[in-house]
Design a protein around this motif. Structure first.
Motif, PDB file in Angstrom:
ATOM      1  N   ALA A 111       0.832  -1.208   0.000  1.00  0.00           N
ATOM      2  CA  ALA A 111       0.000   0.000   0.000  1.00  0.00           C
ATOM      3  C   ALA A 111       0.860   1.250   0.000  1.00  0.00           C
ATOM      4  CB  ALA A 111      -0.941  -0.017   1.211  1.00  0.00           C
ATOM      5  N   ALA A 112       1.906   1.235   0.814  1.00  0.00           N
ATOM      6  CA  ALA A 112       2.800   2.387   0.869  1.00  0.00           C
ATOM      7  C   ALA A 112       3.548   2.560  -0.444  1.00  0.00           C
ATOM      8  CB  ALA A 112       3.792   2.218   2.018  1.00  0.00           C
ATOM      9  N   PHE A 114       2.391   1.593  -3.471  1.00  0.00           N
ATOM     10  CA  PHE A 114       1.436   2.132  -4.446  1.00  0.00           C
ATOM     11  C   PHE A 114       1.283   3.642  -4.272  1.00  0.00           C
ATOM     12  CE2 PHE A 114      -0.325  -2.226  -5.150  1.00  0.00           C
ATOM     13  CZ  PHE A 114      -0.355  -2.179  -6.528  1.00  0.00           C
ATOM     14  N   GLU A 115       1.221   4.074  -3.022  1.00  0.00           N
ATOM     15  CA  GLU A 115       1.065   5.506  -2.746  1.00  0.00           C
ATOM     16  C   GLU A 115       2.294   6.284  -3.204  1.00  0.00           C
ATOM     17  OE1 GLU A 115      -1.035   8.848  -1.478  1.00  0.00           O
ATOM     18  OE2 GLU A 115      -1.688   6.769  -1.746  1.00  0.00           O
ATOM     19  N   ALA A 116       3.487   5.730  -2.956  1.00  0.00           N
ATOM     20  CA  ALA A 116       4.728   6.408  -3.353  1.00  0.00           C
ATOM     21  C   ALA A 116       4.859   6.486  -4.870  1.00  0.00           C
ATOM     22  CB  ALA A 116       5.929   5.674  -2.760  1.00  0.00           C
ATOM     23  N   VAL A 117       4.437   5.433  -5.577  1.00  0.00           N
ATOM     24  CA  VAL A 117       4.479   5.455  -7.042  1.00  0.00           C
ATOM     25  C   VAL A 117       3.481   6.466  -7.583  1.00  0.00           C
ATOM     26  CG1 VAL A 117       4.016   4.095  -9.125  1.00  0.00           C
ATOM     27  CG2 VAL A 117       5.305   3.075  -7.234  1.00  0.00           C
ATOM     28  N   LYS A 118       2.301   6.518  -6.969  1.00  0.00           N
ATOM     29  CA  LYS A 118       1.272   7.470  -7.394  1.00  0.00           C
ATOM     30  C   LYS A 118       1.753   8.911  -7.243  1.00  0.00           C
ATOM     31  CE  LYS A 118      -3.545   8.747  -6.477  1.00  0.00           C
ATOM     32  NZ  LYS A 118      -4.744   8.462  -5.625  1.00  0.00           N
ATOM     33  N   LYS A 119       2.492   9.180  -6.167  1.00  0.00           N
ATOM     34  CA  LYS A 119       3.000  10.533  -5.900  1.00  0.00           C
ATOM     35  C   LYS A 119       4.327  10.805  -6.611  1.00  0.00           C
ATOM     36  CE  LYS A 119       0.919  11.057  -1.313  1.00  0.00           C
ATOM     37  NZ  LYS A 119       1.211  11.235   0.131  1.00  0.00           N
ATOM     38  N   ARG A 120       4.782   9.848  -7.401  1.00  0.00           N
ATOM     39  CA  ARG A 120       6.054   9.972  -8.129  1.00  0.00           C
ATOM     40  C   ARG A 120       7.243  10.093  -7.181  1.00  0.00           C
ATOM     41  NH1 ARG A 120       6.862   8.630 -13.072  1.00  0.00           N
ATOM     42  NH2 ARG A 120       8.253  10.383 -13.518  1.00  0.00           N
ATOM     43  N   GLU A 121       7.089   9.564  -5.966  1.00  0.00           N
ATOM     44  CA  GLU A 121       8.205   9.524  -5.033  1.00  0.00           C
ATOM     45  C   GLU A 121       9.118   8.353  -5.342  1.00  0.00           C
ATOM     46  OE1 GLU A 121       6.365   9.374  -1.235  1.00  0.00           O
ATOM     47  OE2 GLU A 121       5.699  11.473  -1.270  1.00  0.00           O
ATOM     48  N   VAL A 122       8.577   7.318  -5.952  1.00  0.00           N
ATOM     49  CA  VAL A 122       9.342   6.165  -6.427  1.00  0.00           C
ATOM     50  C   VAL A 122       9.116   6.056  -7.926  1.00  0.00           C
ATOM     51  CG1 VAL A 122       9.624   3.667  -6.343  1.00  0.00           C
ATOM     52  CG2 VAL A 122       9.230   4.941  -4.224  1.00  0.00           C
ATOM     53  N   LYS A 123      10.200   5.992  -8.688  1.00  0.00           N
ATOM     54  CA  LYS A 123      10.117   5.953 -10.150  1.00  0.00           C
ATOM     55  C   LYS A 123      10.929   4.783 -10.668  1.00  0.00           C
ATOM     56  CE  LYS A 123      10.098  10.986  -9.975  1.00  0.00           C
ATOM     57  NZ  LYS A 123      10.844  12.205 -10.305  1.00  0.00           N
ATOM     58  N   HIS A 124      10.664   4.409 -11.922  1.00  0.00           N
ATOM     59  CA  HIS A 124      11.457   3.308 -12.454  1.00  0.00           C
ATOM     60  C   HIS A 124      12.878   3.769 -12.748  1.00  0.00           C
ATOM     61  CE1 HIS A 124      11.038   4.811 -16.559  1.00  0.00           C
ATOM     62  NE2 HIS A 124       9.717   4.668 -16.536  1.00  0.00           N
ATOM     63  N   PHE A 253      -3.104  -8.878 -14.566  1.00  0.00           N
ATOM     64  CA  PHE A 253      -4.302  -9.322 -13.845  1.00  0.00           C
ATOM     65  C   PHE A 253      -4.487  -8.444 -12.621  1.00  0.00           C
ATOM     66  CE2 PHE A 253      -2.484 -12.966 -16.038  1.00  0.00           C
ATOM     67  CZ  PHE A 253      -3.559 -13.403 -16.798  1.00  0.00           C
ATOM     68  N   GLY A 254      -4.824  -7.207 -12.850  1.00  0.00           N
ATOM     69  CA  GLY A 254      -4.869  -6.253 -11.750  1.00  0.00           C
ATOM     70  C   GLY A 254      -3.464  -5.719 -11.498  1.00  0.00           C
ATOM     71  N   SER A 255      -3.344  -4.800 -10.580  1.00  0.00           N
ATOM     72  CA  SER A 255      -2.045  -4.183 -10.289  1.00  0.00           C
ATOM     73  C   SER A 255      -1.371  -4.885  -9.114  1.00  0.00           C
ATOM     74  CB  SER A 255      -2.238  -2.697  -9.954  1.00  0.00           C
ATOM     75  OG  SER A 255      -2.754  -2.011 -11.068  1.00  0.00           O
ATOM     76  N   ARG A 256      -0.164  -5.333  -9.363  1.00  0.00           N
ATOM     77  CA  ARG A 256       0.630  -5.956  -8.301  1.00  0.00           C
ATOM     78  C   ARG A 256       2.104  -5.721  -8.588  1.00  0.00           C
ATOM     79  NH1 ARG A 256       1.265 -12.364  -9.485  1.00  0.00           N
ATOM     80  NH2 ARG A 256       1.490 -12.230 -11.756  1.00  0.00           N
ATOM     81  N   PHE A 257       2.902  -5.805  -7.554  1.00  0.00           N
ATOM     82  CA  PHE A 257       4.344  -5.623  -7.691  1.00  0.00           C
ATOM     83  C   PHE A 257       5.030  -6.979  -7.622  1.00  0.00           C
ATOM     84  CE2 PHE A 257       3.088  -1.397  -6.113  1.00  0.00           C
ATOM     85  CZ  PHE A 257       3.708  -0.603  -7.073  1.00  0.00           C
ATOM     86  N   ILE A 258       5.906  -7.224  -8.610  1.00  0.00           N
ATOM     87  CA  ILE A 258       6.660  -8.472  -8.672  1.00  0.00           C
ATOM     88  C   ILE A 258       8.117  -8.168  -8.325  1.00  0.00           C
ATOM     89  CG2 ILE A 258       7.404 -10.371 -10.153  1.00  0.00           C
ATOM     90  CD1 ILE A 258       4.919  -9.856 -11.856  1.00  0.00           C
ATOM     91  N   PRO A 259       8.692  -8.850  -7.338  1.00  0.00           N
ATOM     92  CA  PRO A 259      10.107  -8.594  -6.992  1.00  0.00           C
ATOM     93  C   PRO A 259      11.032  -9.087  -8.097  1.00  0.00           C
ATOM     94  CG  PRO A 259       9.246 -10.443  -5.718  1.00  0.00           C
ATOM     95  CD  PRO A 259       8.075  -9.865  -6.445  1.00  0.00           C
TER      96      PRO A 259
END
Length: 342
Positions: A111-112, A114-124, A253-259
């Protein structure tokens, strides 16, 4: 900028009061011998002799002459900056793995994240690299900088140029996977050497960024390409991007993070840098990338010459002319206009 060329001459101003005392107190007068001086002592009330106008003018002339000897002048300073920049080519890995995001340790939940990516605090990784590279380019206005992107093969997006605004526009267009998914490290080195080998710059540098091991099959190996760079005096700095705390956003299949972790070949990157006299760096995340680019910026210094030119307006000739006029006026006043008997 006002100054005296010979300020030590101003010490002669200390002689002006002494000259005044000499004229006022110690000037010898014509004398006659008499039997007694008693009547004269009673009338002697003043020790200092009153100076004439001509003598005051002469004192003024001496003062002005001393200032003239000190050479007062006003300088108009100009500093001409001559910068001799270096030639730099930046090679960025654009394979699909560069869409991975290296997550700071302070973010512990999905959740944290997703929030950081949404706020552009974490980028690729590619976006993080582009931001710091753009800052690096802006900090080096005197260097010609070129841009290569590579995946399976290397593609030139800009030859070394001083038009950094245009260069940054090209940089912003880069996206992960747009030219392939494999990572070929030999190709960008060979391409950079081809660009830099005829350069007249005092220093020729390739900065190579990658988050993956060499997986593409090229006609030469990365080590052979590094030897080619060494032969043409091209210095290679290598930057390994990534950390074990990295994820890819999967929206199949929906949004998820893969390590995914990191997969760059640190040993190879060190070898490539060492063969050419360069340095290896590791950028684990955005903060790490910022530190890496600051280090590279310190390593690669631009030669700057700053010759200083000063054009002076001299006041000494005018002061000397004034002093000469005052001397002439004093002599005229004492010998022609106001004659006196001591």
């Amino acid at each position: 900028m006002f100054e005296f060329a010979y300020p030590a001459m101003l010490f002669f101003l200390l002689l002006i009061p002494l000259l005044w005392l000499h004229l006022a107190m110690f000037k010898r007068y014509p004398a006659i011998k008499v039997s007694t001086a008693a009547p004269f002592r009673e009338g002697k009330k003043r020790r200092l002799r009153r100076l004439s106008a001509a003598q005051y003018i002469m004192l003024g002339a001496c003062t002005v002459m001393i200032f003239a000897m000190a050479r007062p002048r006003r300088g108009d300073e100009r500093v001409i900056v001559r910068a001799r920049g270096i030639d730099i080519i930046i090679a960025i890995d654009m394979s699909g793995s560069m869409q991975a995001m290296d997550v700071p340790s302070k973010i512990r939940t999905s959740a944290a994240l997703f929030e950081a990516v949404k706020k552009r605090e974490v980028k690729h990784r590619l976006d993080v690299a582009k931001e710091e590279i753009a800052r690096f380019i802006k900090a080096r206005p005197n260097d010609r900088i070129g841009l290569l992107g590579f995946a399976d093969l290397a593609y030139s997006f800009s030859a070394p140029t001083l038009d950094h605004k245009w260069l940054i526009e090209r940089l912003e267009q880069l996206e992960p996977g747009m030219i392939g998914d494999a990572t070929g490290i030999a190709s960008p080195i060979a391409s950079a050497v081809s660009r830099l080998k005829e350069s007249k710059a005092p220093r020729r540098v390739l900065v190579l960024f990658t988050d993956g091991a060499n997986t593409a099959e090229n006609r030469i190996t990365p080590e052979q390409a590094a030897l080619l760079a060494h032969d043409y005096n091209v210095i290679i700095h290598t930057v390994g991007i990534g950390s074990q705390n990295a994820y890819v956003l999967d929206e199949s299949f929906g949004s998820r993070f893969i390590p995914v972790g990191d997969s760059f070949d640190e040993k190879l990157l060190r070898t490539l840098a060492e063969k050419t006299g360069g340095s290896y760096f590791h950028a684990a995340d955005a903060e790490g990338m910022k530190k890496v680019m600051a280090e590279i910026n310190k390593l690669e210094k631009t030669t700057i010459e700053q010759p200083r030119y000063v054009e002076y307006k001299e006041y000494a000739p005018a002061l000397a002319a004034v002093a000469a006029l005052l001397i002439a006026a004093s002599l005229l006043l004492s010998n022609a206009i106001k004659l006196q008997i001591p």
